[in-house]
Design an enzyme around this catalytic site. Structure first.
Site, PDB file in Angstrom:
ATOM      1  N   LYS A   1       0.802  -1.221   0.000  1.00  0.00           N
ATOM      2  CA  LYS A   1       0.000   0.000   0.000  1.00  0.00           C
ATOM      3  C   LYS A   1       0.839   1.277   0.000  1.00  0.00           C
ATOM      4  CE  LYS A   1      -4.209  -1.773   2.212  1.00  0.00           C
ATOM      5  NZ  LYS A   1      -5.169  -1.557   3.337  1.00  0.00           N
TER       6      LYS A   1
ATOM      7  N   ASP B   1     -10.362   2.842   2.559  1.00  0.00           N
ATOM      8  CA  ASP B   1     -10.647   2.297   3.891  1.00  0.00           C
ATOM      9  C   ASP B   1     -11.453   3.288   4.728  1.00  0.00           C
ATOM     10  OD1 ASP B   1      -9.399  -0.094   3.433  1.00  0.00           O
ATOM     11  OD2 ASP B   1      -7.516   0.466   4.391  1.00  0.00           O
TER      12      ASP B   1
ATOM     13  N   GLY C   1      -1.743   4.814  12.086  1.00  0.00           N
ATOM     14  CA  GLY C   1      -1.116   4.098  10.983  1.00  0.00           C
ATOM     15  C   GLY C   1      -1.925   4.253   9.715  1.00  0.00           C
ATOM     16  N   GLY C   2      -1.763   3.304   8.782  1.00  0.00           N
ATOM     17  CA  GLY C   2      -2.413   3.429   7.480  1.00  0.00           C
ATOM     18  C   GLY C   2      -3.921   3.521   7.547  1.00  0.00           C
TER      19      GLY C   2
ATOM     20  N   GLY D   1     -15.617  -4.237  12.026  1.00  0.00           N
ATOM     21  CA  GLY D   1     -14.662  -4.012  10.955  1.00  0.00           C
ATOM     22  C   GLY D   1     -15.173  -4.453   9.601  1.00  0.00           C
TER      23      GLY D   1
END
Length: 276
Positions: free
Chosen positions: A71, A108, A134-135, A244
């Site tokens: 990514k 996301d 984070g990402g 999630g």
């Protein structure tokens, strides 16, 4: 049935055993008789530079879904990226445009926000605590900023990551108030666990559930195992929660629009793929 006119969306990552996208996209494509397929392809990190550009020389490749561990690295191969990619520092979708150049985006965060909206939650004007910079946490922060929240509070076990993310958000969305520091939910009505805590049995809570403000919406990005202990505890205290997996299904309509394909809703995707 696929034939010589079919178009391919490559699903690039390693290992491939956990890939779920083909199980969702391909039944949908079949249901509308679209000659398109998502193809899982195991690509190790050490081979990415040698392989990636060559894949896009195949004439029937429409685009790619990008997952770990690529990514971040994929950004160097793209002609243009969205603000979501610039803020998150990572990319999970690549479109080959008619001139052959590659456009990257990150969905996301958009999936997380859309899943909330599907549950009847308003976004604009609210205050958010994001645990993990984070990402995925960065992508969620970018999406919340784009949808008009009033304040985002960022916490990470590495404070420098939270500070750097705050600076990136401020460059693109100066109207959003950004705070960094300790994991403090006071004054926040949306709390997001964007850390790996909850992936393994016995993990500590990302934040004390007792500290969550009454009525706060609580979400998690952990997809493994369904409802995490954190979400179960929050629900037991009367909080509305988001799993999630909800983020995964809700982001696919955004992917479909990005790829210029027919769009459906997440409920239909769940039904077609056999998830409900």
């Amino acid at each position: 049935m696929l034939d010589g006119t079919s178009r391919l969306i490559l699903h690039l990552g390693y290992p491939t055993e956990s890939f779920r996208a083909p199980l969702i996209y391909n039944p949908f494509f079949a249901s509308i008789r679209l000659k398109m397929a998502v193809v899982p392809m195991g690509l190790k990190a050490e081979d990415f530079d040698a392989v990636f550009s060559g894949l896009f020389r195949l004439t029937n490749v429409h685009g790619a879904l990008i997952t770990m561990p690529h990514k971040i690295r994929v950004r160097d191969f793209l002609a243009e990226v969205s603000p979501n990619v610039e803020i998150a520092g990572s990319c999970n979708a690549v479109l080959r445009r008619p001139d052959g150049s590659l456009l990257g985006d990150m969905f996301d965060g958009e999936g997380f926000v859309r899943a909330m909206e599907e549950k009847g939650e308003a976004i604009a004007g609210r205050s958010v605590l994001i645990l993990g910079a984070g990402g995925v946490g960065s992508a969620i922060a970018a999406a919340f900023a784009a949808h008009g929240v009033a304040m985002i509070r960022l916490h990470d076990s590495n404070p420098a990551m939270a500070i750097a993310l705050a600076e990136r958000i401020a460059r693109h969305y100066p109207a959003v108030r950004i705070e960094t520091g300790r994991a403090d939910a006071e004054g926040c009505d949306i709390i997001v666990n964007a850390t790996p805590l909850g992936m393994s049995p016995g993990d500590p809570m990302p934040i004390m559930v007792e500290s969550l403000p009454a009525g706060a919406f609580v979400g998690d990005v952990v997809m493994k195992g369904g409802k995490t202990a954190f979400l179960a505890a929050a629900k037991a205290r009367g909080h509305k929660i988001q799993l999630g997996i909800d983020m995964l299904y809700a982001q696919i309509p955004a992917y479909l629009a990005f790829f210029g394909l027919p769009v459906t809703d997440s409920a239909s995707l769940r039904r077609i793929s056999g998830a409900t």
